[in-house]
Design a protein around this motif. Sequence first.
Motif, short mmCIF file in Angstrom:
data_model
loop_
_atom_site.label_atom_id
_atom_site.label_comp_id
_atom_site.label_asym_id
_atom_site.label_seq_id
_atom_site.Cartn_x
_atom_site.Cartn_y
_atom_site.Cartn_z
N PRO A 246 0.83 -1.21 0.00
CA PRO A 246 0.00 0.00 0.00
C PRO A 246 0.86 1.26 0.00
O PRO A 246 2.02 1.26 0.45
CB PRO A 246 -0.80 -0.11 1.30
CG PRO A 246 -0.78 -1.56 1.63
CD PRO A 246 0.54 -2.08 1.16
N MET A 253 -8.66 1.09 3.36
CA MET A 253 -7.71 0.19 2.70
C MET A 253 -7.39 -1.05 3.54
O MET A 253 -6.52 -1.82 3.19
CB MET A 253 -6.42 0.94 2.34
CG MET A 253 -5.74 1.71 3.46
SD MET A 253 -4.83 0.72 4.68
CE MET A 253 -3.50 0.13 3.65
N TYR A 264 -4.74 -6.14 4.40
CA TYR A 264 -5.20 -5.08 3.51
C TYR A 264 -6.36 -5.52 2.63
O TYR A 264 -6.50 -6.70 2.30
CB TYR A 264 -4.05 -4.57 2.66
CG TYR A 264 -2.87 -4.13 3.50
CD1 TYR A 264 -3.03 -3.17 4.50
CD2 TYR A 264 -1.61 -4.69 3.32
CE1 TYR A 264 -1.97 -2.77 5.29
CE2 TYR A 264 -0.54 -4.29 4.11
CZ TYR A 264 -0.73 -3.34 5.09
OH TYR A 264 0.33 -2.96 5.87
N HIS A 269 -9.35 -0.83 -3.35
CA HIS A 269 -9.37 -0.12 -2.06
C HIS A 269 -8.03 -0.15 -1.35
O HIS A 269 -7.73 0.73 -0.54
CB HIS A 269 -10.48 -0.69 -1.18
CG HIS A 269 -11.81 -0.71 -1.87
ND1 HIS A 269 -12.43 0.43 -2.32
CD2 HIS A 269 -12.62 -1.75 -2.23
CE1 HIS A 269 -13.57 0.11 -2.90
NE2 HIS A 269 -13.71 -1.20 -2.87
N LYS A 270 -7.19 -1.14 -1.67
CA LYS A 270 -5.86 -1.23 -1.06
C LYS A 270 -5.06 0.06 -1.24
O LYS A 270 -4.24 0.43 -0.39
CB LYS A 270 -5.13 -2.41 -1.70
CG LYS A 270 -3.66 -2.56 -1.36
CD LYS A 270 -3.09 -3.74 -2.14
CE LYS A 270 -1.59 -3.84 -2.03
NZ LYS A 270 -1.03 -4.95 -2.85
N GLU A 272 -6.58 3.15 -1.88
CA GLU A 272 -7.46 4.31 -1.77
C GLU A 272 -7.81 4.59 -0.31
O GLU A 272 -8.97 4.60 0.10
CB GLU A 272 -8.73 4.10 -2.61
CG GLU A 272 -8.44 4.07 -4.10
CD GLU A 272 -9.68 3.87 -4.96
OE1 GLU A 272 -9.54 3.88 -6.19
OE2 GLU A 272 -10.80 3.69 -4.42
N ALA A 273 -6.79 4.83 0.49
CA ALA A 273 -7.00 5.08 1.92
C ALA A 273 -7.69 6.42 2.15
O ALA A 273 -7.45 7.40 1.45
CB ALA A 273 -5.65 5.08 2.64
#
Length: 404
Positions: A246, A253, A264, A269-270, A272-273
Amino acid sequence: MIHIDKVRADFPILDEQVNGKPLVYFDNAATSQKPQVVIDAITNYYTTINANVHRGVHTLSQVATDAFEATRRKLKAHFNPKHEHEIIFTRGTTESINLVATTLTSLIKSTDEIIISALEHHSNIVPWQMLCERTGATLKVIPMNDEGELLMDVYDELFSENTKIVAVNHISNALGTINPVEEIIEKAHKVGAWVLIDGAQSTPHMKVDLQALDCDFYTCSAHKMFGPTGIGFLYGKEAILNELPPYHGGGEMIKDCTFEKTTYAELPHKFEAGTPNIADVIAFGTAVDYINTIGIENIEAAERELLVYGTEQLSKIPGLKIYGTAKNKASVISFNIGEIHPFDVGTIVDKLGIAVRTGHHCTQPIMARFNVPGTIRASFAFYNTKEEIDVLVAALEKATMMLS
């Protein structure tokens, strides 16, 4: 075919006056103007939807999530990656390149080599220099000729068994050169290297098919595509994105989080924190819809006509020298007039309502190659006209008389 009066009516800023003169906007390579539908999409989100995405069971959250993820689907349809989750939302091209260069740190060794080109924007130079500083890897550069074209025979000589990454732009922001990215990608893959293509200047002007290109990464900024600032995407092949760690840590995430260990989330999404730029993602989708309503082929044809006409008319000005005369070129004309400093010319034409960019365009190595402090850059979009080019020519002639 583009109906220019109808198209121009879509962009409210084109009715503005600057210094008492009708605006002539020729700084599209820096940022494009926005049609009313994009502006309305941002307003509509905050007026009728405003809620966080992916996290709520309440109605507004679900509506916001649907609108947010609809943009990812639109980008998949427009750019043709294999999977929707290969589209990662970022702040734009610069953050996308930094994401890749940073997450590669643990995979790059001191013996490895990275290749970029002499035509790169600073955002596709500095992150790779920083990666080399962290890892001890070596940075190599594909040189260019006097026309602003890459020397592909020298590119062949730069490869070794240690070549790991090739990062080049699709189109030069300073010169308009359209690089032979298909050839660049194919040759890099033969030695097992990954390829990142900076698409900031290509995506507004031409059709991009990610599966046909077969690049490993591709970047884009919405604000060059008639969309909002502060949003863009990174495309990466699924297997490679899964291999990378990441970039940011936080909400969204994670799959599971304890004080002992965090696992994670799956793609996208991993990477897109945190709370994303929801309104602008939605408006980005609207911009893509707008481009498809006009037709990317129609946009490309209109801009090619403007480039030809602009080159012909500007070349008639005594002492004007164009930098970047590649055979394959987008709608950018970078030039100087005699020994007059570009900033002085830009200041005068601004007083006449004309927006051009002056300076080094975040491409100082290109300016050093031509031994100039900077250039005047006129960059066209499909909503520009030949009549506006005539206005620019007359203004440049006036500026030349005043400054000579």
